[in-house]
Scaffold this motif. Structure first.
Motif, short mmCIF file in Angstrom:
data_model
loop_
_atom_site.label_atom_id
_atom_site.label_comp_id
_atom_site.label_asym_id
_atom_site.label_seq_id
_atom_site.Cartn_x
_atom_site.Cartn_y
_atom_site.Cartn_z
N TYR A 1 0.05 6.47 -6.89
CA TYR A 1 -1.15 7.28 -7.11
C TYR A 1 -0.81 8.77 -7.04
CZ TYR A 1 -4.15 3.16 -6.43
OH TYR A 1 -4.76 1.94 -6.54
N PRO B 1 0.80 -1.22 0.00
CA PRO B 1 0.00 0.00 0.00
C PRO B 1 0.84 1.28 0.00
CG PRO B 1 -0.96 -1.59 1.50
CD PRO B 1 0.37 -2.15 1.06
N ASP C 1 -7.57 2.58 -8.68
CA ASP C 1 -8.22 1.28 -8.60
C ASP C 1 -9.46 1.42 -7.73
OD1 ASP C 1 -6.20 -0.38 -10.04
OD2 ASP C 1 -4.90 0.25 -8.40
N VAL C 2 -10.29 0.40 -7.71
CA VAL C 2 -11.51 0.42 -6.90
C VAL C 2 -11.24 -0.35 -5.61
CG1 VAL C 2 -13.93 -0.28 -6.79
CG2 VAL C 2 -12.98 0.61 -8.93
N TYR C 3 -11.56 0.28 -4.49
CA TYR C 3 -11.36 -0.34 -3.18
C TYR C 3 -12.67 -0.35 -2.40
CZ TYR C 3 -6.42 0.20 -4.15
OH TYR C 3 -5.18 0.11 -4.72
N THR C 4 -12.87 -1.45 -1.68
CA THR C 4 -14.02 -1.54 -0.78
C THR C 4 -13.57 -1.51 0.67
OG1 THR C 4 -13.96 -3.95 -0.89
CG2 THR C 4 -15.42 -2.82 -2.45
N ALA C 5 -12.27 -1.61 0.90
CA ALA C 5 -11.72 -1.57 2.26
C ALA C 5 -10.40 -0.81 2.23
CB ALA C 5 -11.49 -2.98 2.79
N ALA C 6 -10.12 -0.12 3.31
CA ALA C 6 -8.88 0.65 3.41
C ALA C 6 -7.67 -0.28 3.34
CB ALA C 6 -8.86 1.45 4.70
N GLN C 7 -6.65 0.16 2.63
CA GLN C 7 -5.42 -0.60 2.50
C GLN C 7 -4.35 -0.16 3.48
OE1 GLN C 7 -5.44 -3.21 0.06
NE2 GLN C 7 -7.53 -2.54 0.42
N ASN D 1 -11.85 5.21 -0.73
CA ASN D 1 -11.81 4.00 0.12
C ASN D 1 -10.42 3.37 0.24
OD1 ASN D 1 -14.67 4.13 0.50
ND2 ASN D 1 -14.89 3.20 -1.53
N PHE D 2 -9.38 4.03 -0.27
CA PHE D 2 -8.03 3.46 -0.24
C PHE D 2 -7.41 3.48 1.15
CE2 PHE D 2 -3.37 4.25 -0.91
CZ PHE D 2 -3.03 2.98 -1.34
N SER D 3 -7.74 4.51 1.94
CA SER D 3 -7.07 4.60 3.24
C SER D 3 -7.91 5.30 4.29
CB SER D 3 -5.74 5.35 3.10
OG SER D 3 -6.00 6.71 2.85
#
Length: 180
Positions: A28, A21, A36-42, A60-62
């Motif tokens: 980024y 991450p 990219d598409v995220y559903t949970a924080a990385q 939703n990345f962080s």
């Protein structure tokens, strides 16, 4: 020795952060990687509350905790929550140049007068407030503080990757910090 390491291509990312991450954050923000598409924080990003900083990252990345000077000492419960409940395995600790938490004593009079004029505080109350809290939030040098805070967080959370970074407000880019 210059401790700032610019990231202008993926090869500039330290090997321990590539394919993590932290590496994605650098891609980024600095390299313009498509989101990219995220559903949970990385990861968890700890950064200063300064309004001049804006990160280019996907939704939703962080998790992001913004505190004066990127000082997470008084936000540990939130850090623990992001790890224990949010499942993050990496922390990007981002200090920045021209930080207002450096040399707070130089802003003492401005701070006190600002509370008197803008918030309606009594001058003695404002002075006491400054004297009580300024030592807790003074960070000294931005780079040294971020490196020491990263070390502290690594000791506190030994299984979590912690990367000290610096945001240069002069060019709005993130830089890796050499820790030698």
């Amino acid at each position: 020795m210059n401790r700032l390491v610019p990231v202008t291509n993926t090869e500039d990312v330290f090997s321990e952060y590539r394919n993590s991450p932290i590496g994605l954050l650098l891609e980024y923000h600095n390299l313009g990687r498509a989101p990219d598409v995220y559903t949970a924080a990385q990861l968890l990003i700890g950064m200063c509350m300064d309004n001049r900083k804006h990160l280019r990252i996907p939704d939703n990345f962080s998790f992001i905790i913004r505190t004066g000077g990127a000082n997470l000492r008084y936000s540990e419960f939130k850090v623990s929550y992001a790890i224990a409940v949010g499942g993050v395995k990496s922390i990007a600790l981002i200090g920045h140049t021209q930080c207002g938490m450096v040399n707070l004593v130089a802003r003492r009079n401005q701070f006190i007068q600002g509370l008197v004029d803008s918030a309606g505080w009594d001058k003695e109350w404002a002075e006491e407030h400054f004297m009580h809290f300024a030592p807790m939030f003074e960070i000294g040098n931005e780079t040294d503080f971020v490196l020491s805070e990263a070390k502290r967080l690594r000791l506190r959370y030994p299984k979590i990757q912690v990367a000290p970074l610096l945001y240069r407000v002069e060019d709005n880019l993130l830089y890796l910090l050499r820790e030698t």
